[in-house]
Scaffold this motif. Structure first.
Motif, PDB file in Angstrom:
ATOM      1  N   GLU A  95     -16.493 -32.910-135.871  1.00 17.29           N
ATOM      2  CA  GLU A  95     -15.384 -33.751-135.290  1.00 17.29           C
ATOM      3  C   GLU A  95     -14.704 -34.675-136.171  1.00 17.29           C
ATOM      4  N   ALA A  96     -13.417 -35.274-136.046  1.00 21.01           N
ATOM      5  CA  ALA A  96     -12.701 -36.015-136.661  1.00 21.01           C
ATOM      6  C   ALA A  96     -13.539 -37.555-137.259  1.00 21.01           C
ATOM      7  N   ASP A  97     -14.495 -37.733-136.347  1.00 24.31           N
ATOM      8  CA  ASP A  97     -15.321 -38.958-136.304  1.00 24.31           C
ATOM      9  C   ASP A  97     -16.420 -38.935-137.415  1.00 24.31           C
ATOM     10  N   GLY A  98     -16.803 -37.641-137.858  1.00 27.89           N
ATOM     11  CA  GLY A  98     -17.970 -37.323-138.611  1.00 27.89           C
ATOM     12  C   GLY A  98     -19.260 -36.694-137.669  1.00 27.89           C
ATOM     13  N   VAL A  99     -18.968 -36.612-136.550  1.00 29.36           N
ATOM     14  CA  VAL A  99     -20.273 -36.107-135.680  1.00 29.36           C
ATOM     15  C   VAL A  99     -20.072 -34.472-135.761  1.00 29.36           C
ATOM     16  N   LEU A 100     -21.178 -33.851-136.208  1.00 27.33           N
ATOM     17  CA  LEU A 100     -21.288 -32.548-136.330  1.00 27.33           C
ATOM     18  C   LEU A 100     -22.171 -31.899-135.574  1.00 27.33           C
ATOM     19  N   THR A 101     -21.779 -30.847-134.865  1.00 18.21           N
ATOM     20  CA  THR A 101     -22.581 -29.916-133.971  1.00 18.21           C
ATOM     21  C   THR A 101     -22.845 -28.523-134.435  1.00 18.21           C
ATOM     22  N   LYS A 102     -24.214 -28.311-134.557  1.00 22.68           N
ATOM     23  CA  LYS A 102     -24.464 -27.031-135.305  1.00 22.68           C
ATOM     24  C   LYS A 102     -25.192 -26.182-134.239  1.00 22.68           C
ATOM     25  N   ILE A 103     -24.731 -24.689-134.323  1.00 26.19           N
ATOM     26  CA  ILE A 103     -25.437 -23.766-133.671  1.00 26.19           C
ATOM     27  C   ILE A 103     -26.031 -22.786-134.496  1.00 26.19           C
ATOM     28  N   ASN A 104     -27.304 -22.736-134.719  1.00 23.77           N
ATOM     29  CA  ASN A 104     -28.040 -21.947-135.541  1.00 23.77           C
ATOM     30  C   ASN A 104     -28.820 -20.759-134.841  1.00 23.77           C
ATOM     31  N   ALA A 105     -28.437 -19.485-135.464  1.00 27.09           N
ATOM     32  CA  ALA A 105     -29.124 -18.337-134.903  1.00 27.09           C
ATOM     33  C   ALA A 105     -30.290 -18.383-135.400  1.00 27.09           C
ATOM     34  N   PRO A 106     -31.467 -17.773-134.658  1.00 28.32           N
ATOM     35  CA  PRO A 106     -32.679 -17.382-135.098  1.00 28.32           C
ATOM     36  C   PRO A 106     -32.969 -16.822-136.437  1.00 28.32           C
ATOM     37  N   GLY A 107     -32.057 -15.523-136.555  1.00 25.13           N
ATOM     38  CA  GLY A 107     -32.285 -14.872-137.565  1.00 25.13           C
ATOM     39  C   GLY A 107     -33.115 -13.548-137.551  1.00 25.13           C
ATOM     40  N   PRO A 108     -33.296 -12.690-138.664  1.00 25.16           N
ATOM     41  CA  PRO A 108     -34.041 -11.494-138.557  1.00 25.16           C
ATOM     42  C   PRO A 108     -35.596 -11.788-138.628  1.00 25.16           C
ATOM     43  N   GLU A 109     -36.403 -10.824-138.018  1.00 25.26           N
ATOM     44  CA  GLU A 109     -37.639 -10.639-138.479  1.00 25.26           C
ATOM     45  C   GLU A 109     -37.909  -9.921-139.825  1.00 25.26           C
ATOM     46  N   LEU A 110     -38.867 -10.379-140.570  1.00 26.21           N
ATOM     47  CA  LEU A 110     -39.047  -9.682-141.686  1.00 26.21           C
ATOM     48  C   LEU A 110     -40.300  -9.006-141.669  1.00 26.21           C
ATOM     49  N   THR A 111     -40.403  -7.860-142.058  1.00 26.50           N
ATOM     50  CA  THR A 111     -41.432  -7.068-141.944  1.00 26.50           C
ATOM     51  C   THR A 111     -42.410  -7.432-143.292  1.00 26.50           C
ATOM     52  N   PRO A 112     -43.634  -7.154-142.871  1.00 25.51           N
ATOM     53  CA  PRO A 112     -44.805  -7.403-144.282  1.00 25.51           C
ATOM     54  C   PRO A 112     -44.244  -6.872-145.558  1.00 25.51           C
ATOM     55  N   GLN A 113     -43.757  -5.733-145.657  1.00 26.43           N
ATOM     56  CA  GLN A 113     -43.336  -5.133-146.931  1.00 26.43           C
ATOM     57  C   GLN A 113     -42.156  -5.928-147.412  1.00 26.43           C
ATOM     58  N   GLU A 114     -41.126  -6.431-146.576  1.00 25.06           N
ATOM     59  CA  GLU A 114     -39.816  -7.220-147.027  1.00 25.06           C
ATOM     60  C   GLU A 114     -40.476  -8.528-147.527  1.00 25.06           C
ATOM     61  N   GLN A 115     -41.494  -9.005-147.012  1.00 30.76           N
ATOM     62  CA  GLN A 115     -42.012 -10.370-147.417  1.00 30.76           C
ATOM     63  C   GLN A 115     -42.718 -10.301-148.734  1.00 30.76           C
ATOM     64  N   GLU A 116     -43.297  -9.359-148.900  1.00 30.23           N
ATOM     65  CA  GLU A 116     -43.974  -9.114-150.312  1.00 30.23           C
ATOM     66  C   GLU A 116     -42.967  -8.880-151.346  1.00 30.23           C
ATOM     67  N   LEU A 117     -41.799  -8.059-150.727  1.00 31.63           N
ATOM     68  CA  LEU A 117     -40.836  -7.750-151.992  1.00 31.63           C
ATOM     69  C   LEU A 117     -40.169  -9.156-152.296  1.00 31.63           C
ATOM     70  N   LEU A 118     -40.135  -9.930-151.136  1.00 29.11           N
ATOM     71  CA  LEU A 118     -39.593 -11.227-151.568  1.00 29.11           C
ATOM     72  C   LEU A 118     -40.247 -12.123-152.577  1.00 29.11           C
ATOM     73  N   LEU A 119     -41.557 -12.172-152.339  1.00 27.73           N
ATOM     74  CA  LEU A 119     -42.450 -13.042-153.411  1.00 27.73           C
ATOM     75  C   LEU A 119     -42.305 -12.428-154.658  1.00 27.73           C
ATOM     76  N   GLU A 120     -42.464 -10.983-154.730  1.00 23.73           N
ATOM     77  CA  GLU A 120     -42.392 -10.304-156.037  1.00 23.73           C
ATOM     78  C   GLU A 120     -41.041 -10.501-156.816  1.00 23.73           C
ATOM     79  N   THR A 121     -39.853 -10.306-155.990  1.00 24.33           N
ATOM     80  CA  THR A 121     -38.647 -10.714-156.559  1.00 24.33           C
ATOM     81  C   THR A 121     -38.550 -12.053-157.065  1.00 24.33           C
ATOM     82  N   VAL A 122     -39.015 -13.096-156.469  1.00 18.94           N
ATOM     83  CA  VAL A 122     -39.285 -14.497-156.981  1.00 18.94           C
ATOM     84  C   VAL A 122     -39.962 -14.468-158.377  1.00 18.94           C
TER      85      VAL A 122
END
Length: 315
Positions: A95-122
């Motif tokens: 809004e013009a006065d600086g007030v912000l309203t946010k709508i955040n979606a929950p997002g996908p569910e990561l499988t155990p394999q995807e979780q491990e791949l994320l750690l390994e990529t880091v």
């Protein structure tokens, strides 16, 4: 070089509106589409400062592909971890006065394999990194101990880690001694399970997080400035802001400024405040460039105003 990890990234659409009137048809006066998520914003701020960064992201579906494209267009290297679910899309109404309203979606569910791949990529991408910044909430499927595992692996690899999360994920990670944690006032109060009414209350809460394992605490107090509590001392800093246009990503820009400046001591705190103050005066989640910063306006002191009431006390 700074690696960022955002376990639950997003495609963010921000609409500027004169005012938000429930039930009415509202015509936007401006709009933006940006890659979103706290770690994503840290990478964007680091890149805007001319530094190298790699954003590690679980991405899926058309929104995920668009997030990667938008980041590539900003010169940011993306380490993409493919996932079966679609990356979430979020909406922000500014809004013009600086007030912000946010709508955040929950997002996908990561499988155990995807979780491990994320750690390994880091792990694979962290060779030669100065910092790993792990930011944001955990997506569905990840246990509250997941960040703790990531911190342990980062330290085994000899890389410093900054953590910006909250709730059980933060408390669990403290036992692995992250080098820096970055709560805001609300997250700080939640972590110590008591209200914060003054700057002094925030200092005591930050000291308690250090006793639980945090190497340093960079606490954002919104309009009341920022605190840094580490093994060398306690500092308070603030800077004047002419007008708040959007606070989306301001805390992430602040963390980027802190890490860019070395992630330690009053100079890094000053950089954090300069980046945060610049970010809130920009539209949407635009990250500040060096020309947007006003480091001379930042005041840093070891004389903490412990009795100063917080503008927005946290109960």
């Amino acid at each position: 070089m700074i690696i960022t990890l955002t376990p639950n990234p997003s495609l963010d659409r921000t609409y500027e509106v004169p005012s938000l009137d429930r039930g009415d048809v509202i015509r936007a006066t401006g709009e933006r589409m940006d890659p979103g998520g706290k770690g994503v914003n840290v990478s964007r701020a680091v890149a805007a400062a001319g530094q190298r960064t790699i954003a590690v992201l679980p991405l899926g579906g058309a929104p995920g592909a668009l997030v990667a494209d938008l980041l590539h267009a900003q010169g940011i290297e993306v380490a993409r971890v493919p996932i079966a679910g679609a990356t979430r899309s979020n909406i922000a109404l500014a809004e013009a006065d600086g007030v912000l309203t946010k709508i955040n979606a929950p997002g996908p569910e990561l499988t155990p394999q995807e979780q491990e791949l994320l750690l390994e990529t880091v792990r694979l991408r962290s060779a030669g990194a100065d910092w790993i910044a792990c930011c944001g909430s955990l997506p569905r499927g990840l246990a509250p101990t997941w960040y703790a595992e990531l911190v342990a692996r980062a330290h085994t690899a000899g890389v410093r880690i900054a953590l910006d999360t909250s709730g059980p994920a933060l408390l669990q990670a403290l036992r692995e001694r992250p080098d820096v944690v970055k709560p805001n006032a609300e997250e700080l109060a939640e972590a110590v399970a008591r209200p914060l009414a003054t700057v002094g209350d925030a200092v005591k809460a930050a000291e308690e997080l250090r006793e639980r394992g945090a190497g340093a605490v960079l606490a954002s107090l919104g309009a009341d400035g920022q605190l840094l509590v580490d093994d060398a001392g306690t500092w308070y800093a603030d800077a004047p802001v002419d007008a708040v246009r959007s606070n989306v990503g301001a805390g992430d820009s602040s963390l980027a400024g802190f890490l860019i400046a070395g992630g330690h001591g009053p100079q890094a705190l000053a950089s954090a405040v300069a980046h945060g103050a610049a970010a809130v005066q920009l539209p949407g989640s635009v990250m500040p460039t060096p020309s947007d910063l006003d480091p001379a306006a930042v005041t840093v002191t070891a004389d903490i105003p412990v009795d100063r009431p917080l503008t927005e006390p946290v109960s």
